[in-house]
Design a protein around this motif. Sequence first.
Motif, PDB file in Angstrom:
ATOM      1  N   GLY A   1       1.593  15.879 -12.379  1.00  0.00           N
ATOM      2  CA  GLY A   1       0.511  16.135 -13.338  1.00  0.00           C
ATOM      3  C   GLY A   1       0.128  14.938 -14.182  1.00  0.00           C
ATOM      4  N   GLN A   2       0.625  13.754 -13.812  1.00  0.00           N
ATOM      5  CA  GLN A   2       0.361  12.561 -14.629  1.00  0.00           C
ATOM      6  C   GLN A   2      -1.017  11.951 -14.372  1.00  0.00           C
ATOM      7  N   VAL A   3      -1.484  12.037 -13.129  1.00  0.00           N
ATOM      8  CA  VAL A   3      -2.797  11.441 -12.809  1.00  0.00           C
ATOM      9  C   VAL A   3      -3.640  12.420 -11.999  1.00  0.00           C
ATOM     10  N   ALA A   4      -4.959  12.193 -12.033  1.00  0.00           N
ATOM     11  CA  ALA A   4      -5.879  13.036 -11.263  1.00  0.00           C
ATOM     12  C   ALA A   4      -5.787  12.686  -9.781  1.00  0.00           C
ATOM     13  N   PHE A   5      -6.198  13.637  -8.959  1.00  0.00           N
ATOM     14  CA  PHE A   5      -6.157  13.458  -7.505  1.00  0.00           C
ATOM     15  C   PHE A   5      -6.904  12.192  -7.071  1.00  0.00           C
ATOM     16  N   THR A   6      -8.098  11.987  -7.626  1.00  0.00           N
ATOM     17  CA  THR A   6      -8.923  10.858  -7.196  1.00  0.00           C
ATOM     18  C   THR A   6      -8.376   9.508  -7.668  1.00  0.00           C
ATOM     19  N   ARG A   7      -7.425   9.555  -8.594  1.00  0.00           N
ATOM     20  CA  ARG A   7      -6.825   8.315  -9.101  1.00  0.00           C
ATOM     21  C   ARG A   7      -5.846   7.720  -8.066  1.00  0.00           C
ATOM     22  N   ILE A   8      -5.371   8.537  -7.131  1.00  0.00           N
ATOM     23  CA  ILE A   8      -4.366   8.041  -6.179  1.00  0.00           C
ATOM     24  C   ILE A   8      -4.913   6.816  -5.425  1.00  0.00           C
ATOM     25  N   ALA A   9      -6.083   6.968  -4.815  1.00  0.00           N
ATOM     26  CA  ALA A   9      -6.648   5.856  -4.027  1.00  0.00           C
ATOM     27  C   ALA A   9      -7.005   4.678  -4.936  1.00  0.00           C
ATOM     28  N   VAL A  10      -7.470   4.979  -6.148  1.00  0.00           N
ATOM     29  CA  VAL A  10      -7.834   3.900  -7.086  1.00  0.00           C
ATOM     30  C   VAL A  10      -6.592   3.083  -7.434  1.00  0.00           C
ATOM     31  N   MET A  11      -5.486   3.796  -7.701  1.00  0.00           N
ATOM     32  CA  MET A  11      -4.232   3.090  -8.032  1.00  0.00           C
ATOM     33  C   MET A  11      -3.765   2.211  -6.882  1.00  0.00           C
ATOM     34  N   VAL A  12      -3.855   2.746  -5.669  1.00  0.00           N
ATOM     35  CA  VAL A  12      -3.405   1.976  -4.502  1.00  0.00           C
ATOM     36  C   VAL A  12      -4.245   0.700  -4.379  1.00  0.00           C
ATOM     37  N   ALA A  13      -5.566   0.853  -4.526  1.00  0.00           N
ATOM     38  CA  ALA A  13      -6.446  -0.322  -4.415  1.00  0.00           C
ATOM     39  C   ALA A  13      -6.117  -1.338  -5.511  1.00  0.00           C
TER      40      ALA A  13
ATOM     41  N   LEU B   1       0.841  -1.211   0.000  1.00  0.00           N
ATOM     42  CA  LEU B   1       0.000   0.000   0.000  1.00  0.00           C
ATOM     43  C   LEU B   1       0.869   1.252   0.000  1.00  0.00           C
ATOM     44  N   ASN B   2       1.875   1.262   0.877  1.00  0.00           N
ATOM     45  CA  ASN B   2       2.717   2.453   0.978  1.00  0.00           C
ATOM     46  C   ASN B   2       3.460   2.733  -0.329  1.00  0.00           C
ATOM     47  N   ALA B   3       4.023   1.683  -0.925  1.00  0.00           N
ATOM     48  CA  ALA B   3       4.788   1.871  -2.159  1.00  0.00           C
ATOM     49  C   ALA B   3       3.883   2.391  -3.275  1.00  0.00           C
ATOM     50  N   ALA B   4       2.693   1.808  -3.397  1.00  0.00           N
ATOM     51  CA  ALA B   4       1.754   2.242  -4.442  1.00  0.00           C
ATOM     52  C   ALA B   4       1.362   3.702  -4.211  1.00  0.00           C
ATOM     53  N   ASN B   5       1.150   4.061  -2.955  1.00  0.00           N
ATOM     54  CA  ASN B   5       0.779   5.444  -2.654  1.00  0.00           C
ATOM     55  C   ASN B   5       1.919   6.402  -3.010  1.00  0.00           C
ATOM     56  N   GLU B   6       3.161   6.014  -2.690  1.00  0.00           N
ATOM     57  CA  GLU B   6       4.292   6.904  -3.014  1.00  0.00           C
ATOM     58  C   GLU B   6       4.370   7.152  -4.522  1.00  0.00           C
ATOM     59  N   VAL B   7       4.193   6.093  -5.306  1.00  0.00           N
ATOM     60  CA  VAL B   7       4.258   6.253  -6.773  1.00  0.00           C
ATOM     61  C   VAL B   7       3.082   7.105  -7.256  1.00  0.00           C
ATOM     62  N   ALA B   8       1.896   6.847  -6.708  1.00  0.00           N
ATOM     63  CA  ALA B   8       0.700   7.587  -7.141  1.00  0.00           C
ATOM     64  C   ALA B   8       0.804   9.063  -6.767  1.00  0.00           C
ATOM     65  N   VAL B   9       1.320   9.353  -5.579  1.00  0.00           N
ATOM     66  CA  VAL B   9       1.457  10.764  -5.157  1.00  0.00           C
ATOM     67  C   VAL B   9       2.457  11.484  -6.070  1.00  0.00           C
ATOM     68  N   ALA B  10       3.580  10.825  -6.366  1.00  0.00           N
ATOM     69  CA  ALA B  10       4.573  11.452  -7.254  1.00  0.00           C
ATOM     70  C   ALA B  10       3.949  11.705  -8.629  1.00  0.00           C
ATOM     71  N   ALA B  11       3.129  10.756  -9.102  1.00  0.00           N
ATOM     72  CA  ALA B  11       2.490  10.922 -10.418  1.00  0.00           C
ATOM     73  C   ALA B  11       1.482  12.065 -10.380  1.00  0.00           C
ATOM     74  N   PHE B  12       0.766  12.198  -9.275  1.00  0.00           N
ATOM     75  CA  PHE B  12      -0.178  13.315  -9.141  1.00  0.00           C
ATOM     76  C   PHE B  12       0.576  14.648  -9.109  1.00  0.00           C
ATOM     77  N   LEU B  13       1.660  14.697  -8.326  1.00  0.00           N
ATOM     78  CA  LEU B  13       2.413  15.952  -8.201  1.00  0.00           C
ATOM     79  C   LEU B  13       3.023  16.377  -9.542  1.00  0.00           C
TER      80      LEU B  13
END
Length: 383
Positions: free
Chosen positions: A336-348, A322-334
Amino acid sequence: MRSISILGATGSIGASTLDLIRRERDKWRVVALTANCQAAELAALAREFSAQVAVVADESYLADLRTALAGSGIEVAGGAAALVEAAARGADVTLAAIVGCAGLASTMAAIEQGKTVALANKEALVSAGEVMIAAVARHGATLLPVDSEHNAIFQCLAGNDLAQVRTITLTASGGPFRDWSAAQLASATPAQAVKHPNWDMGAKISVDSATMFNKGLELIEAHYLFPVGLDKLRIIVHPQSVVHSMVEYRDGSTLAQLGPSDMRVPIASCLAWPERMATPCAPLDLAQIGELTFRAPDEALFPATALCRAAAEAGGAAPAVLNAANEVAVAAFLSGQVAFTRIAVMVAEVMSRYNPAAPTGLGDVIAVDSAARAKARELLELA
Ligand code: NDP
Protein backbone atom coordinates in the motif's frame (compact mmCIF):
# COMPACT_ATOMS: atom_id res chain seq x y z
CA MET A 1 13.95 -43.78 -9.43
CA ARG A 2 15.13 -40.14 -9.82
CA SER A 3 15.94 -37.62 -7.13
CA ILE A 4 14.48 -34.12 -6.95
CA SER A 5 14.99 -30.94 -4.93
CA ILE A 6 12.37 -28.21 -4.87
CA LEU A 7 13.60 -24.71 -4.03
CA GLY A 8 10.48 -22.77 -3.04
CA ALA A 9 8.45 -25.87 -2.16
CA THR A 10 5.77 -23.95 -0.23
CA GLY A 11 4.83 -21.66 -3.14
CA SER A 12 2.37 -22.01 -5.99
CA ILE A 13 4.86 -23.70 -8.37
CA GLY A 14 6.17 -25.81 -5.48
CA ALA A 15 2.64 -27.04 -4.73
CA SER A 16 1.95 -27.89 -8.39
CA THR A 17 5.24 -29.79 -8.61
CA LEU A 18 4.61 -31.74 -5.41
CA ASP A 19 1.10 -32.57 -6.63
CA LEU A 20 2.67 -34.32 -9.63
CA ILE A 21 5.31 -36.05 -7.49
CA ARG A 22 2.59 -37.23 -5.09
CA ARG A 23 0.92 -39.06 -7.97
CA GLU A 24 4.17 -40.88 -8.86
CA ARG A 25 5.70 -41.35 -5.43
CA ASP A 26 7.47 -44.58 -6.35
CA LYS A 27 9.45 -42.81 -9.10
CA TRP A 28 10.94 -39.99 -7.01
CA ARG A 29 13.26 -39.56 -4.04
CA VAL A 30 13.04 -36.09 -2.51
CA VAL A 31 16.37 -34.56 -1.49
CA ALA A 32 15.80 -30.93 -0.43
CA LEU A 33 12.64 -28.92 0.13
CA THR A 34 13.03 -25.22 0.91
CA ALA A 35 10.91 -22.24 1.95
CA ASN A 36 11.52 -18.75 3.22
CA CYS A 37 9.47 -18.52 6.41
CA GLN A 38 6.54 -20.95 6.24
CA ALA A 39 8.17 -23.44 8.62
CA ALA A 40 5.05 -25.42 9.55
CA GLU A 41 4.00 -25.89 5.91
CA LEU A 42 7.54 -26.89 4.95
CA ALA A 43 7.77 -29.38 7.82
CA ALA A 44 4.49 -31.02 6.78
CA LEU A 45 5.75 -31.40 3.20
CA ALA A 46 9.14 -32.69 4.33
CA ARG A 47 7.43 -35.37 6.44
CA GLU A 48 4.97 -36.32 3.70
CA PHE A 49 7.70 -36.68 1.07
CA SER A 50 10.41 -38.04 3.42
CA ALA A 51 12.79 -35.29 2.35
CA GLN A 52 16.46 -35.65 3.22
CA VAL A 53 16.73 -31.99 4.27
CA ALA A 54 14.35 -29.06 4.88
CA VAL A 55 15.67 -25.49 4.76
CA VAL A 56 14.18 -22.12 5.68
CA ALA A 57 16.04 -19.24 4.03
CA ASP A 58 15.04 -16.87 6.82
CA GLU A 59 17.07 -18.20 9.73
CA SER A 60 14.72 -16.73 12.32
CA TYR A 61 12.26 -19.55 11.46
CA LEU A 62 14.82 -22.32 11.97
CA ALA A 63 13.78 -22.98 15.58
CA ASP A 64 10.15 -23.46 14.45
CA LEU A 65 11.26 -25.82 11.70
CA ARG A 66 13.45 -27.79 14.11
CA THR A 67 10.56 -28.19 16.56
CA ALA A 68 8.13 -29.21 13.81
CA LEU A 69 10.52 -31.88 12.50
CA ALA A 70 11.78 -33.17 15.85
CA GLY A 71 12.11 -36.95 15.83
CA SER A 72 11.53 -37.23 12.05
CA GLY A 73 15.15 -37.93 11.12
CA ILE A 74 14.95 -35.14 8.53
CA GLU A 75 17.89 -32.74 8.56
CA VAL A 76 16.96 -29.11 9.14
CA ALA A 77 18.88 -25.95 8.28
CA GLY A 78 18.36 -22.22 7.93
CA GLY A 79 19.89 -19.19 6.24
CA ALA A 80 21.23 -18.23 2.83
CA ALA A 81 24.31 -20.49 2.98
CA ALA A 82 22.18 -23.50 3.99
CA LEU A 83 19.89 -22.86 1.02
CA VAL A 84 22.88 -22.92 -1.34
CA GLU A 85 24.28 -26.04 0.35
CA ALA A 86 20.94 -27.84 -0.06
CA ALA A 87 20.77 -26.86 -3.75
CA ALA A 88 24.31 -28.20 -4.21
CA ARG A 89 23.38 -31.71 -3.04
CA GLY A 90 23.08 -32.65 -6.67
CA ALA A 91 19.56 -34.00 -7.18
CA ASP A 92 18.89 -35.36 -10.67
CA VAL A 93 16.31 -32.58 -11.09
CA THR A 94 16.17 -29.28 -9.22
CA LEU A 95 12.97 -27.29 -9.54
CA ALA A 96 14.01 -23.64 -9.05
CA ALA A 97 10.78 -22.04 -7.83
CA ILE A 98 11.84 -19.34 -5.39
CA VAL A 99 10.35 -15.96 -6.22
CA GLY A 100 12.72 -13.11 -7.05
CA CYS A 101 16.46 -12.68 -7.30
CA ALA A 102 16.59 -14.28 -3.83
CA GLY A 103 16.63 -17.59 -5.73
CA LEU A 104 19.69 -16.76 -7.80
CA ALA A 105 22.52 -18.17 -5.65
CA SER A 106 20.74 -21.47 -5.00
CA THR A 107 19.78 -21.84 -8.67
CA MET A 108 23.42 -21.26 -9.65
CA ALA A 109 24.53 -23.83 -7.06
CA ALA A 110 22.17 -26.38 -8.64
CA ILE A 111 23.46 -25.53 -12.13
CA GLU A 112 27.04 -26.08 -10.93
CA GLN A 113 26.18 -29.73 -10.19
CA GLY A 114 25.78 -30.32 -13.93
CA LYS A 115 22.38 -32.00 -13.63
CA THR A 116 18.91 -30.86 -14.76
CA VAL A 117 17.53 -27.57 -13.50
CA ALA A 118 13.88 -26.82 -14.26
CA LEU A 119 13.66 -23.06 -14.01
CA ALA A 120 10.52 -21.25 -12.87
CA ASN A 121 12.47 -18.50 -11.07
CA LYS A 122 12.61 -16.12 -14.05
CA GLU A 123 14.01 -13.21 -12.00
CA ALA A 124 17.22 -15.20 -11.45
CA LEU A 125 17.78 -15.65 -15.19
CA VAL A 126 16.79 -12.05 -15.97
CA SER A 127 19.30 -10.76 -13.41
CA ALA A 128 22.17 -13.12 -14.15
CA GLY A 129 21.54 -13.59 -17.89
CA GLU A 130 24.82 -14.37 -19.60
CA VAL A 131 26.48 -15.38 -16.31
CA MET A 132 23.87 -18.11 -15.80
CA ILE A 133 23.85 -19.31 -19.41
CA ALA A 134 27.68 -19.51 -19.34
CA ALA A 135 27.50 -21.56 -16.11
CA VAL A 136 25.01 -23.97 -17.72
CA ALA A 137 27.46 -24.55 -20.59
CA ARG A 138 30.52 -24.72 -18.34
CA HIS A 139 29.01 -27.33 -16.01
CA GLY A 140 27.17 -29.32 -18.68
CA ALA A 141 23.83 -28.73 -16.96
CA THR A 142 20.45 -29.04 -18.67
CA LEU A 143 18.25 -25.98 -18.20
CA LEU A 144 14.55 -26.66 -18.85
CA PRO A 145 12.08 -23.77 -18.85
CA VAL A 146 9.05 -24.16 -16.56
CA ASP A 147 7.48 -20.82 -17.47
CA SER A 148 4.54 -21.84 -19.69
CA GLU A 149 5.57 -19.57 -22.59
CA HIS A 150 9.18 -20.70 -22.63
CA ASN A 151 8.19 -24.29 -22.15
CA ALA A 152 5.90 -23.87 -25.17
CA ILE A 153 8.74 -22.36 -27.23
CA PHE A 154 11.09 -25.13 -26.10
CA GLN A 155 8.56 -27.71 -27.30
CA CYS A 156 7.95 -25.89 -30.61
CA LEU A 157 11.69 -25.66 -31.24
CA ALA A 158 12.38 -29.33 -30.58
CA GLY A 159 14.73 -30.69 -33.17
CA ASN A 160 14.93 -27.44 -35.15
CA ASP A 161 17.88 -25.14 -35.73
CA LEU A 162 17.50 -21.60 -34.29
CA ALA A 163 18.88 -20.31 -37.61
CA GLN A 164 15.61 -21.44 -39.24
CA VAL A 165 13.47 -19.28 -36.92
CA ARG A 166 11.86 -16.13 -38.33
CA THR A 167 10.07 -15.00 -35.15
CA ILE A 168 9.18 -16.21 -31.67
CA THR A 169 5.92 -14.85 -30.25
CA LEU A 170 5.22 -14.84 -26.53
CA THR A 171 1.52 -14.78 -25.73
CA ALA A 172 0.26 -12.67 -22.81
CA SER A 173 -3.11 -12.94 -21.13
CA GLY A 174 -2.92 -9.17 -20.57
CA GLY A 175 -3.66 -9.71 -16.88
CA PRO A 176 -6.69 -8.56 -14.87
CA PHE A 177 -6.44 -4.94 -16.13
CA ARG A 178 -6.11 -5.59 -19.84
CA ASP A 179 -9.34 -3.66 -20.62
CA TRP A 180 -8.90 -0.91 -18.03
CA SER A 181 -8.48 2.82 -18.74
CA ALA A 182 -5.56 4.94 -17.52
CA ALA A 183 -7.82 6.46 -14.83
CA GLN A 184 -8.85 3.02 -13.57
CA LEU A 185 -5.22 1.81 -13.52
CA ALA A 186 -4.22 4.80 -11.38
CA SER A 187 -6.46 3.57 -8.56
CA ALA A 188 -5.98 -0.20 -8.95
CA THR A 189 -5.66 -1.97 -5.58
CA PRO A 190 -3.41 -4.91 -4.59
CA ALA A 191 -6.50 -7.13 -4.13
CA GLN A 192 -7.59 -6.38 -7.71
CA ALA A 193 -4.07 -6.88 -9.08
CA VAL A 194 -3.55 -10.34 -7.58
CA LYS A 195 -6.87 -11.65 -8.97
CA HIS A 196 -5.68 -13.06 -12.26
CA PRO A 197 -8.46 -14.05 -14.69
CA ASN A 198 -6.80 -17.28 -15.96
CA TRP A 199 -3.97 -18.37 -13.66
CA ASP A 200 -3.68 -19.04 -9.92
CA MET A 201 -0.20 -17.77 -8.96
CA GLY A 202 1.86 -16.20 -6.18
CA ALA A 203 1.32 -12.51 -5.36
CA LYS A 204 4.47 -11.12 -7.01
CA ILE A 205 4.00 -12.72 -10.42
CA SER A 206 0.29 -11.81 -10.32
CA VAL A 207 1.18 -8.12 -9.94
CA ASP A 208 3.81 -8.53 -12.68
CA SER A 209 1.10 -9.95 -14.89
CA ALA A 210 -1.14 -6.95 -14.17
CA THR A 211 1.62 -4.44 -15.03
CA MET A 212 2.86 -6.56 -17.99
CA PHE A 213 6.31 -6.67 -16.35
CA ASN A 214 5.81 -10.42 -16.32
CA LYS A 215 5.77 -10.45 -20.11
CA GLY A 216 8.69 -8.06 -20.25
CA LEU A 217 10.72 -10.26 -17.89
CA GLU A 218 9.74 -13.19 -20.09
CA LEU A 219 11.00 -11.35 -23.15
CA ILE A 220 14.40 -11.02 -21.45
CA GLU A 221 14.20 -14.66 -20.33
CA ALA A 222 13.48 -15.74 -23.94
CA HIS A 223 16.38 -13.59 -25.16
CA TYR A 224 18.79 -15.63 -23.00
CA LEU A 225 17.17 -19.04 -23.50
CA PHE A 226 16.57 -18.82 -27.24
CA PRO A 227 19.21 -16.47 -28.71
CA VAL A 228 17.60 -15.68 -32.05
CA GLY A 229 18.05 -11.89 -31.64
CA LEU A 230 15.73 -9.44 -29.89
CA ASP A 231 14.29 -8.21 -33.17
CA LYS A 232 12.77 -11.67 -33.68
CA LEU A 233 11.02 -11.76 -30.29
CA ARG A 234 7.39 -10.55 -30.28
CA ILE A 235 4.60 -10.23 -27.72
CA ILE A 236 0.90 -10.63 -28.48
CA VAL A 237 -2.07 -10.38 -26.12
CA HIS A 238 -4.17 -13.54 -26.13
CA PRO A 239 -6.81 -13.25 -23.38
CA GLN A 240 -7.82 -16.94 -23.34
CA SER A 241 -4.28 -18.20 -22.41
CA VAL A 242 -4.73 -21.32 -24.53
CA VAL A 243 -1.90 -20.77 -27.02
CA HIS A 244 1.13 -20.56 -24.74
CA SER A 245 3.57 -19.25 -27.40
CA MET A 246 4.55 -19.76 -31.02
CA VAL A 247 7.59 -20.22 -33.23
CA GLU A 248 7.46 -19.11 -36.85
CA TYR A 249 10.00 -20.71 -39.22
CA ARG A 250 11.43 -19.07 -42.31
CA ASP A 251 9.33 -21.25 -44.62
CA GLY A 252 6.17 -19.65 -43.17
CA SER A 253 5.19 -22.52 -40.85
CA THR A 254 4.17 -21.46 -37.35
CA LEU A 255 4.20 -24.05 -34.56
CA ALA A 256 2.25 -23.28 -31.41
CA GLN A 257 1.80 -25.18 -28.15
CA LEU A 258 -1.71 -25.20 -26.68
CA GLY A 259 -2.90 -26.43 -23.31
CA PRO A 260 -5.00 -25.68 -20.25
CA SER A 261 -4.01 -22.76 -17.99
CA ASP A 262 -2.50 -25.10 -15.45
CA MET A 263 1.19 -24.95 -14.55
CA ARG A 264 1.21 -28.70 -13.96
CA VAL A 265 1.39 -29.13 -17.75
CA PRO A 266 4.73 -27.33 -18.31
CA ILE A 267 6.08 -28.66 -14.98
CA ALA A 268 5.23 -32.23 -16.10
CA SER A 269 6.95 -31.57 -19.40
CA CYS A 270 10.14 -30.67 -17.48
CA LEU A 271 9.89 -33.53 -14.96
CA ALA A 272 9.44 -36.17 -17.65
CA TRP A 273 11.62 -34.63 -20.40
CA PRO A 274 12.47 -36.05 -22.90
CA GLU A 275 9.59 -38.44 -22.16
CA ARG A 276 6.00 -37.49 -21.24
CA MET A 277 4.03 -38.15 -18.08
CA ALA A 278 0.30 -38.11 -17.32
CA THR A 279 -1.23 -35.12 -15.51
CA PRO A 280 -4.65 -34.77 -13.89
CA CYS A 281 -5.34 -31.61 -15.93
CA ALA A 282 -8.64 -31.38 -17.78
CA PRO A 283 -8.14 -31.98 -21.51
CA LEU A 284 -8.32 -28.92 -23.73
CA ASP A 285 -11.88 -28.56 -25.06
CA LEU A 286 -11.55 -26.13 -27.97
CA ALA A 287 -15.20 -26.49 -29.00
CA GLN A 288 -16.19 -25.34 -25.54
CA ILE A 289 -13.64 -22.48 -25.54
CA GLY A 290 -15.13 -21.44 -28.88
CA GLU A 291 -12.77 -18.72 -29.98
CA LEU A 292 -9.14 -17.71 -29.59
CA THR A 293 -8.43 -14.00 -29.99
CA PHE A 294 -5.23 -11.99 -30.35
CA ARG A 295 -4.34 -8.29 -30.24
CA ALA A 296 -1.29 -6.07 -30.06
CA PRO A 297 -0.15 -4.99 -26.57
CA ASP A 298 -0.85 -1.36 -25.56
CA GLU A 299 2.59 -0.06 -24.55
CA ALA A 300 1.28 3.43 -23.78
CA LEU A 301 -0.95 2.08 -21.00
CA PHE A 302 1.45 -0.71 -20.03
CA PRO A 303 5.02 0.62 -20.52
CA ALA A 304 6.68 -2.38 -18.82
CA THR A 305 7.32 -4.39 -21.97
CA ALA A 306 9.07 -1.46 -23.66
CA LEU A 307 11.21 -0.91 -20.54
CA CYS A 308 12.18 -4.57 -20.51
CA ARG A 309 13.02 -4.57 -24.22
CA ALA A 310 15.23 -1.51 -23.66
CA ALA A 311 16.98 -3.28 -20.76
CA ALA A 312 17.57 -6.36 -22.91
CA GLU A 313 18.93 -4.18 -25.71
CA ALA A 314 21.24 -2.36 -23.28
CA GLY A 315 22.39 -5.72 -21.88
CA GLY A 316 25.10 -5.84 -19.19
CA ALA A 317 23.69 -4.94 -15.80
CA ALA A 318 20.50 -3.29 -17.10
CA PRO A 319 18.18 -6.33 -16.75
CA ALA A 320 19.41 -6.92 -13.17
CA VAL A 321 18.78 -3.26 -12.29
CA LEU A 322 15.32 -3.39 -13.87
CA ASN A 323 14.43 -6.59 -12.05
CA ALA A 324 15.60 -5.34 -8.65
CA ALA A 325 13.71 -2.04 -9.03
CA ASN A 326 10.59 -3.93 -10.05
CA GLU A 327 10.82 -6.28 -7.04
CA VAL A 328 11.05 -3.31 -4.65
CA ALA A 329 8.25 -1.44 -6.44
CA VAL A 330 5.93 -4.48 -6.44
CA ALA A 331 6.52 -5.06 -2.71
CA ALA A 332 5.78 -1.36 -2.08
CA PHE A 333 2.58 -1.58 -4.11
CA LEU A 334 1.47 -4.75 -2.30
CA SER A 335 2.01 -3.05 1.07
CA GLY A 336 0.00 0.00 0.00
CA GLN A 337 3.00 2.33 -0.18
CA VAL A 338 2.75 3.29 -3.86
CA ALA A 339 0.09 3.41 -6.57
CA PHE A 340 -0.08 0.71 -9.23
CA THR A 341 1.03 3.07 -12.00
CA ARG A 342 4.06 4.14 -9.96
CA ILE A 343 5.66 0.69 -10.39
CA ALA A 344 6.78 1.28 -14.00
CA VAL A 345 7.72 4.90 -13.22
CA MET A 346 9.97 3.76 -10.36
CA VAL A 347 11.64 1.14 -12.53
CA ALA A 348 12.34 3.71 -15.26
CA GLU A 349 13.73 6.16 -12.68
CA VAL A 350 16.10 3.62 -11.13
CA MET A 351 17.28 2.57 -14.58
CA SER A 352 18.03 6.13 -15.59
CA ARG A 353 19.96 6.84 -12.35
CA TYR A 354 21.97 3.65 -12.04
CA ASN A 355 24.06 2.22 -14.85
CA PRO A 356 26.77 -0.06 -13.39
CA ALA A 357 29.33 -2.07 -15.33
CA ALA A 358 28.31 -5.42 -16.77
CA PRO A 359 28.53 -8.22 -14.20
CA THR A 360 31.02 -10.97 -14.94
CA GLY A 361 30.14 -13.38 -12.14
CA LEU A 362 27.53 -14.24 -9.53
CA GLY A 363 29.03 -11.87 -6.95
CA ASP A 364 28.77 -8.94 -9.37
CA VAL A 365 25.12 -9.73 -10.13
CA ILE A 366 24.25 -9.89 -6.44
CA ALA A 367 26.08 -6.57 -5.83
CA VAL A 368 24.19 -4.88 -8.71
CA ASP A 369 20.92 -6.31 -7.42
CA SER A 370 21.42 -4.98 -3.90
CA ALA A 371 22.64 -1.55 -5.06
CA ALA A 372 19.63 -1.20 -7.40
CA ARG A 373 17.31 -2.16 -4.52
CA ALA A 374 18.91 0.55 -2.38
CA LYS A 375 18.30 3.13 -5.16
CA ALA A 376 14.67 2.02 -5.46
CA ARG A 377 14.20 2.33 -1.69
CA GLU A 378 15.69 5.84 -1.80
CA LEU A 379 12.98 6.77 -4.29
CA LEU A 380 10.35 5.38 -1.94
CA GLU A 381 11.70 7.54 0.87
CA LEU A 382 11.63 10.64 -1.36
CA ALA A 383 8.00 10.00 -2.40
P1 NDP B 1 5.07 -17.98 -4.45
O1 NDP B 1 5.10 -16.64 -3.83
O2 NDP B 1 3.79 -18.74 -4.46
O3 NDP B 1 6.18 -18.93 -3.75
C1 NDP B 1 7.49 -18.48 -3.60
C2 NDP B 1 8.35 -19.53 -2.93
O4 NDP B 1 9.65 -18.95 -2.70
C3 NDP B 1 7.85 -19.96 -1.55
O5 NDP B 1 8.25 -21.28 -1.28
C4 NDP B 1 8.56 -18.98 -0.61
O6 NDP B 1 8.69 -19.44 0.73
C5 NDP B 1 9.93 -18.92 -1.28
N1 NDP B 1 10.61 -17.66 -1.01
C6 NDP B 1 10.07 -16.42 -1.00
N2 NDP B 1 11.01 -15.50 -0.70
C7 NDP B 1 12.17 -16.18 -0.50
C8 NDP B 1 13.48 -15.80 -0.13
N3 NDP B 1 13.81 -14.52 0.11
N4 NDP B 1 14.43 -16.76 -0.03
C9 NDP B 1 14.12 -18.06 -0.24
N5 NDP B 1 12.88 -18.50 -0.57
C10 NDP B 1 11.92 -17.56 -0.72
O7 NDP B 1 5.64 -17.81 -5.93
P2 NDP B 1 5.25 -18.63 -7.25
O8 NDP B 1 5.29 -20.10 -6.97
O9 NDP B 1 4.06 -18.04 -7.86
O10 NDP B 1 6.47 -18.23 -8.22
C11 NDP B 1 7.76 -18.78 -8.05
C12 NDP B 1 8.59 -18.41 -9.27
O11 NDP B 1 8.02 -19.05 -10.42
C13 NDP B 1 8.60 -16.90 -9.58
O12 NDP B 1 9.85 -16.56 -10.10
C14 NDP B 1 7.54 -16.75 -10.67
O13 NDP B 1 7.79 -15.65 -11.53
C15 NDP B 1 7.71 -18.09 -11.41
N6 NDP B 1 6.52 -18.53 -12.12
C16 NDP B 1 5.36 -18.76 -11.43
C17 NDP B 1 4.21 -19.16 -12.09
C18 NDP B 1 2.95 -19.48 -11.32
O14 NDP B 1 1.98 -19.93 -11.94
N7 NDP B 1 2.89 -19.28 -10.03
C19 NDP B 1 4.20 -19.33 -13.54
C20 NDP B 1 5.48 -19.11 -14.17
C21 NDP B 1 6.60 -18.71 -13.47
P3 NDP B 1 7.55 -19.07 1.84
O15 NDP B 1 6.33 -19.82 1.44
O16 NDP B 1 8.14 -19.54 3.13
O17 NDP B 1 7.38 -17.57 1.77
